[in-house]
Design a protein around this motif. Structure first.
Motif, PDB file in Angstrom:
ATOM      1  N   ARG A 173       0.834  -1.212   0.000  1.00 30.16           N
ATOM      2  CA  ARG A 173       0.000   0.000   0.000  1.00 30.16           C
ATOM      3  C   ARG A 173       0.865   1.258   0.000  1.00 30.16           C
ATOM      4  NH1 ARG A 173      -2.902  -3.394   3.158  1.00 30.16           N
ATOM      5  NH2 ARG A 173      -1.980  -2.645   5.091  1.00 30.16           N
ATOM      6  N   ALA A 174       1.951   1.243   0.758  1.00 27.25           N
ATOM      7  CA  ALA A 174       2.823   2.424   0.836  1.00 27.25           C
ATOM      8  C   ALA A 174       3.481   2.728  -0.500  1.00 27.25           C
ATOM      9  CB  ALA A 174       3.900   2.214   1.904  1.00 27.25           C
ATOM     10  N   LEU A 175       3.719   1.685  -1.292  1.00 32.61           N
ATOM     11  CA  LEU A 175       4.320   1.876  -2.612  1.00 32.61           C
ATOM     12  C   LEU A 175       3.271   2.182  -3.681  1.00 32.61           C
ATOM     13  CD1 LEU A 175       6.979  -0.968  -2.546  1.00 32.61           C
ATOM     14  CD2 LEU A 175       7.381   1.493  -2.340  1.00 32.61           C
ATOM     15  N   GLY A 176       2.005   2.111  -3.319  1.00 30.99           N
ATOM     16  CA  GLY A 176       0.939   2.396  -4.268  1.00 30.99           C
ATOM     17  C   GLY A 176       0.738   1.285  -5.275  1.00 30.99           C
ATOM     18  N   ILE A 177       1.089   0.053  -4.917  1.00 30.91           N
ATOM     19  CA  ILE A 177       0.941  -1.083  -5.825  1.00 30.91           C
ATOM     20  C   ILE A 177      -0.450  -1.671  -5.633  1.00 30.91           C
ATOM     21  CG2 ILE A 177       1.790  -3.384  -6.391  1.00 30.91           C
ATOM     22  CD1 ILE A 177       4.536  -2.438  -5.368  1.00 30.91           C
TER      23      ILE A 177
END
Length: 150
Positions: free
Chosen positions: A139-143
């Motif tokens: 989620r933090a990487l926006g994947i």
């Protein structure tokens, strides 16, 4: 622009989701950076020994040193990307860990001082893989997963 079109978001906003970087992502970046640094140091060491020492095959030693130094770029770039929360960086980081597992296995099978190195490498690779596939990191990487595109 029509009323239904929205302007493209800034690159910084599109790449890094809002909020602080999760510790798991930071730890994964640190592990990748440590692996890259170790590869670079090993490559430079083999290169220097190949050039100044008396190896069995000087050309092979120099080639190995250069190869290890170049391979160090993959985890180092991945670590930088993870710290900057770039989605592309998880792929190279995962590839580095997957490549490290067979190396660790071969080191563990050796009958020498390589066994402790193999243990450390295996632990680091597995820990980094766990951190990289964690939902919070994703989620933090926006994947987004398959079928979850917006």
């Amino acid at each position: 622009m029509s009323s239904q079109q929205t302007p493209a978001p800034d690159t910084a906003e599109a790449v890094a989701p809002a909020g602080p970087r999760p510790r798991r992502l930071t730890y994964a970046a640190v592990l990748a950076a440590l692996e890259g640094t170790a590869l670079l140091a090993g490559g430079l060491w083999v290169l220097v020994l190949g050039l100044t020492g008396a190896p069995d095959d000087r050309q092979q030693a120099v080639t190995l040193g250069i190869t290890l130094a170049v391979l160090a770029l993959l985890p180092l770039l991945a670590a930088r990307g993870l710290l900057l929360r770039r989605g592309w960086s998880r792929g190279p980081a995962v590839i580095t860990q997957v490549m490290a597992l067979p190396v660790a296995y071969n080191l563990l099978r050796a009958d020498s001082m390589a066994i402790p190195v193999g243990i450390v490498l295996a632990v680091v690779a597995v820990a980094a893989l766990v951190l990289l596939v964690n939902g919070e990191t994703t989620r933090a990487l926006g994947i987004k997963g398959p079928g979850r595109a917006e």
